[in-house]
Design an enzyme around this catalytic site. Structure first.
Site, PDB file in Angstrom:
ATOM      1  N   GLU A 113       0.827  -1.199   0.000  1.00  0.00           N
ATOM      2  CA  GLU A 113       0.000   0.000   0.000  1.00  0.00           C
ATOM      3  C   GLU A 113       0.868   1.260   0.000  1.00  0.00           C
ATOM      4  O   GLU A 113       0.540   2.251  -0.654  1.00  0.00           O
ATOM      5  CB  GLU A 113      -0.943  -0.006   1.201  1.00  0.00           C
ATOM      6  N   GLU A 133      -3.790  -9.161   3.507  1.00  0.00           N
ATOM      7  CA  GLU A 133      -4.526  -9.035   4.766  1.00  0.00           C
ATOM      8  C   GLU A 133      -5.643 -10.060   4.928  1.00  0.00           C
ATOM      9  O   GLU A 133      -5.890 -10.556   6.035  1.00  0.00           O
ATOM     10  CB  GLU A 133      -5.121  -7.623   4.877  1.00  0.00           C
TER      11      GLU A 133
END
Length: 247
Positions: A113, A133
């Protein structure tokens, strides 16, 4: 000094190095606050024309959020850490000068990210990239050993997803359908697959990685800073350039 960061400027290039190699350069609150301060300084420095984001050590660009930090958070603090990461990466995205991520080894979760907040990514041939995740609370064999006793990020009720801008920036980079596949599976991509999907712009061989990254940074740094800023603003805003500034 910046906690967990090494920041140097030379020949109009600002080198921002995540410097916790023993922890795979995992991000801490101090590092995020340090990045925010550095971004502000870069924007105000007329001698910086490009910034390069990279990771120290041999194993990783960034393994995401520091696990010790994650495990210690209260529910209220968990909301705030999400806001801190998103605000930090958005700040990088809005820098007036170009910034690119030079990724080697692991760039997963919050690490990817972070890289997605840059204008583009180049990769070492050993890079492994993914928004993983969803696997933290998956059934075996897809759940990693680090969360065998429970996922600290999974709330008692409701869901959890990448919270630092990845669900927005990954589809923008590679398209919705491809992004959904990666987000639904938590798969890690090797450098060749990441290049094929358009996630990274280039893949450099191990023996050439540092030299090629430096060459790219120096080429961008040779450009006029005002023109770099203008081009970035036009592209980011989706504008056309109709007439030059009056002289």
């Amino acid at each position: 000094m910046y906690e967990g960061l090494d920041i140097t400027t030379k020949d109009r290039v600002c080198w921002i190095t995540l410097d916790r190699p023993d922890k795979l350069n995992a991000l801490t609150p101090g590092m995020l606050h340090g990045l925010r301060r550095a971004f502000g300084e870069i924007d105000d420095d007329p001698d910086v024309c490009v910034a390069v984001l990279r990771g120290a050590g041999e194993r990783a660009f960034c393994a995401g959020m520091d696990l010790a930090w994650s495990e210690s958070l209260t529910p209220a603090e968990r909301v705030e850490q999400g806001r801190l990461g998103e605000k930090t990466f958005a700040m990088m995205e809005r820098l007036s000068v170009p910034v690119f991520a030079a990724v080697h080894g692991f760039a997963v979760g919050g690490g990817l990210e972070l890289a997605l907040g840059a204008d583009f990514i180049v990769a070492h041939e050993n890079a492994r990239l993914g928004l993983v995740e969803i696997t933290l609370s998956a059934r075996p064999p897809y759940r990693p050993k680090m969360t065998e006793d429970g996922d600290p990020d999974q709330p008692a009720y409701g869901g959890n997803a990448p919270g630092w801008g990845g669900v927005k920036r990954l589809p923008e980079r590679i398209g919705k359908a491809r992004a959904k596949e990666l987000l639904f599976t938590g798969a890690r991509l090797d450098a060749a697959r990441a290049f094929a999907l358009g996630l990274v712009n280039s893949v450099f061989p191990a023996a050439e990685f540092d030299a090629r990254v430096t060459e790219l940074a120096e080429r961008i740094a040779a450009m006029n800073r005002y023109n770099l800023r203008l081009v970035k603003e036009l592209v980011q805003g989706g504008y056309d350039w109709i007439e030059p500034h009056p002289s």
